[in-house]
Design a protein around this motif. Structure first.
Motif, short mmCIF file in Angstrom:
data_model
loop_
_atom_site.label_atom_id
_atom_site.label_comp_id
_atom_site.label_asym_id
_atom_site.label_seq_id
_atom_site.Cartn_x
_atom_site.Cartn_y
_atom_site.Cartn_z
N LYS A 277 0.84 -1.19 0.00
CA LYS A 277 0.00 0.00 0.00
C LYS A 277 0.88 1.25 0.00
N ASN A 278 0.25 2.37 -0.30
CA ASN A 278 0.95 3.66 -0.37
C ASN A 278 2.15 3.60 -1.31
N HIS A 279 1.96 2.89 -2.42
CA HIS A 279 3.03 2.77 -3.42
C HIS A 279 3.11 4.07 -4.23
N SER A 280 4.08 4.13 -5.14
CA SER A 280 4.37 5.39 -5.82
C SER A 280 3.62 5.59 -7.14
N VAL A 281 2.80 4.63 -7.56
CA VAL A 281 2.04 4.80 -8.80
C VAL A 281 0.86 5.73 -8.52
N PRO A 282 0.71 6.81 -9.28
CA PRO A 282 -0.34 7.80 -8.98
C PRO A 282 -1.74 7.17 -8.94
N ALA A 283 -2.50 7.55 -7.92
CA ALA A 283 -3.86 7.00 -7.78
C ALA A 283 -4.72 7.35 -8.97
N SER A 284 -4.52 8.53 -9.54
CA SER A 284 -5.33 8.94 -10.70
C SER A 284 -5.06 8.04 -11.90
N LEU A 285 -3.80 7.63 -12.08
CA LEU A 285 -3.46 6.73 -13.17
C LEU A 285 -4.03 5.34 -12.95
N VAL A 286 -3.99 4.88 -11.71
CA VAL A 286 -4.60 3.59 -11.37
C VAL A 286 -6.09 3.61 -11.69
N GLU A 287 -6.78 4.67 -11.34
CA GLU A 287 -8.21 4.75 -11.61
C GLU A 287 -8.49 4.80 -13.11
N GLU A 288 -7.63 5.47 -13.87
CA GLU A 288 -7.82 5.51 -15.32
C GLU A 288 -7.70 4.13 -15.94
N VAL A 289 -6.67 3.38 -15.55
CA VAL A 289 -6.48 2.07 -16.16
C VAL A 289 -7.56 1.10 -15.70
N LYS A 290 -8.04 1.27 -14.48
CA LYS A 290 -9.18 0.46 -14.02
C LYS A 290 -10.41 0.72 -14.89
N ALA A 291 -10.66 1.98 -15.18
CA ALA A 291 -11.85 2.34 -15.96
C ALA A 291 -11.78 1.79 -17.38
N TYR A 292 -10.58 1.73 -17.96
CA TYR A 292 -10.44 1.23 -19.32
C TYR A 292 -10.58 -0.29 -19.42
N THR A 293 -10.35 -1.00 -18.33
CA THR A 293 -10.32 -2.46 -18.41
C THR A 293 -11.64 -3.05 -18.89
N PRO A 294 -12.77 -2.78 -18.27
CA PRO A 294 -14.02 -3.34 -18.81
C PRO A 294 -14.35 -2.81 -20.20
N LYS A 295 -13.94 -1.57 -20.49
CA LYS A 295 -14.23 -1.00 -21.81
C LYS A 295 -13.57 -1.81 -22.92
N PHE A 296 -12.35 -2.29 -22.66
CA PHE A 296 -11.71 -3.10 -23.70
C PHE A 296 -12.52 -4.37 -23.96
N PHE A 297 -12.94 -5.05 -22.92
CA PHE A 297 -13.63 -6.32 -23.11
C PHE A 297 -15.05 -6.13 -23.65
N GLU A 298 -15.58 -4.93 -23.56
CA GLU A 298 -16.89 -4.63 -24.14
C GLU A 298 -16.82 -4.33 -25.63
N LEU A 299 -15.63 -4.25 -26.20
CA LEU A 299 -15.50 -4.05 -27.64
C LEU A 299 -16.14 -5.21 -28.39
N PRO A 300 -16.61 -5.00 -29.62
CA PRO A 300 -17.17 -6.10 -30.40
C PRO A 300 -16.16 -7.24 -30.54
N GLN A 301 -16.66 -8.46 -30.56
CA GLN A 301 -15.77 -9.62 -30.64
C GLN A 301 -14.87 -9.55 -31.87
N ALA A 302 -15.40 -9.12 -32.97
CA ALA A 302 -14.60 -9.03 -34.20
C ALA A 302 -13.46 -8.04 -34.05
N THR A 303 -13.68 -6.96 -33.31
CA THR A 303 -12.63 -5.97 -33.08
C THR A 303 -11.51 -6.56 -32.23
N LYS A 304 -11.88 -7.30 -31.20
CA LYS A 304 -10.87 -7.93 -30.36
C LYS A 304 -10.14 -9.04 -31.12
#
Length: 363
Positions: free
Chosen positions: A42-69
């Motif tokens: 905990k309290n690591h040096s990776v910015p919390a804002s960046l962690v939240e951004e990559v978290k938000a993108y994760t489901p978005k990638f898997f929601e792409l159309p199957q053909a796109t993936k």
């Protein structure tokens, strides 16, 4: 000797390592590295804002159309980088119930005809078009670069905790800009009726260190203690789960402990589980067996007091005798025979003399 064991995963506060309480942090780290092989950070040096951004993108990638993936499918890549459909990877002879995209840090493949075959393993990632998922590549790249920076500093602290100089393991990293670290975004869907609950089967990681971001609150990660019991490692907000890879275990002569772990699929009717592991790479051209690290007597005593663990695996045994790059390549070949058949036909024939298996095993 009877092995001591653990019943929980220790939580370490990275901020303690930056000030007068550093000795306390190093003592806690030494215990985690020698006796558990896993820890929360905990309290690591990776910015919390960046962690939240990559978290938000994760489901978005898997929601792409199957053909796109599917345009990004791993079989396109000699680097084993790209998208894998649900149930496309095999661990311990069983199909893993997960969907994922493997991504490497920026690297230009330097392999040419006649080079050692494992140098083909590092290279460019496959990314969705910007029009399909705007900003995804930039955020994921920045996130993995930030975790890589943390991993270098953490490895220095690990060295100190074991009584070594901070730079004692630098020889295995060589120039950090000359490394291709790996990471992935993973989706574990809820169990379907009649399906296996194996999100990913029991396994060890390669390399030196893994930093796992558990994106959602779904439990599932379990760590196996020395008695073979499975210990829940549920998500804790604001932390990474850090664990030791087989490469680090090999070069420290089992002082640092690589620990078996698995993921169970979320229960029927629940939402999916998402996670983002980052795997710290080591130089492809080092033979870990060529190096000898001199640990102080108290560290050797702690390793001896730990005793023998009762869980092991044949995977990555090449770390003890051959190039680190070959150990990693063989692990990928065993996990992804479809990619190996296309890009590494000789290795495919060696490990699958009867052709594409219905089941295979990296472990």
């Amino acid at each position: 000797m009877t092995s001591s064991t653990f019943q929980s995963i220790p939580i370490l506060d990275y901020s303690l390592s930056q000030g007068p309480q550093k000795p306390l942090f190093l003592n806690q780290l030494r215990h985690a590295i020698i006796n558990v092989g896993f820890l929360y950070l905990k309290n690591h040096s990776v910015p919390a804002s960046l962690v939240e951004e990559v978290k938000a993108y994760t489901p978005k990638f898997f929601e792409l159309p199957q053909a796109t993936k599917d345009k990004l499918r791993m079989a396109n890549s000699q680097h084993f980088l790209g998208y894998s459909r649900l149930a496309a990877e095999i661990t311990k002879g069983e199909v893993d119930q997960r969907e994922q995209i493997d991504i490497g840090t920026e690297f230009e493949c330097r392999y040419k005809e006649g080079d050692l075959i494992f140098t083909k393993l590092w290279g460019r990632s496959q990314w969705p078009d910007e029009a399909d998922l705007q900003g995804f590549r930039a955020v994921v790249t920045e996130y993995f670069d930030s975790v890589a920076t943390l991993s270098y500093r953490f490895l220095e602290l690990l060295s100190e905790s074991l009584g070594l100089a901070p730079d004692a393991l630098n020889a295995f990293l060589r120039d950090p800009v000359d490394l291709c670290h790996r990471g992935k975004l993973v989706k574990y869907p809820a169990i379907l009726p009649g399906s296996s609950d194996q999100g990913v089967g029991p396994h060890f990681d390669a390399g030196f260190l893994t930093f796992l971001l558990q994106v959602t609150d779904q439990p599932g990660l379990q760590v196996q203690n020395h008695k073979g019991e499975w210990i829940a490692t549920s998500p804790i907000d604001g932390t990474f789960v850090v664990n030791i890879g087989k490469g680090l275990e090999a070069v420290t002569r089992n002082v640092a402990l690589a620990t078996s772990h698995r993921v169970l699929s979320p229960p029927v009717g629940s939402g999916p589980r998402y996670s983002i592991p980052f795997f710290q790479a080591i130089s492809q051209h080092v033979r870990l067996s060529d190096y000898h690290l001199d640990f102080p007597p108290d560290v050797i005593e702690l390793r001896s007091a730990r005793g023998d663990t009762h869980v092991d695996s044949v995977n990555y045994s090449e770390f003890k005798t051959d190039y680190a790059g070959l150990a990693n390549l063989i692990g990928r070949v065993k996990s992804h025979p479809d990619v190996a058949e296309r890009h590494y036909p000789e290795l495919f024939k060696k490990y699958y003399p009867n052709g594409m298996p219905l089941k295979a095993s990296a472990y």
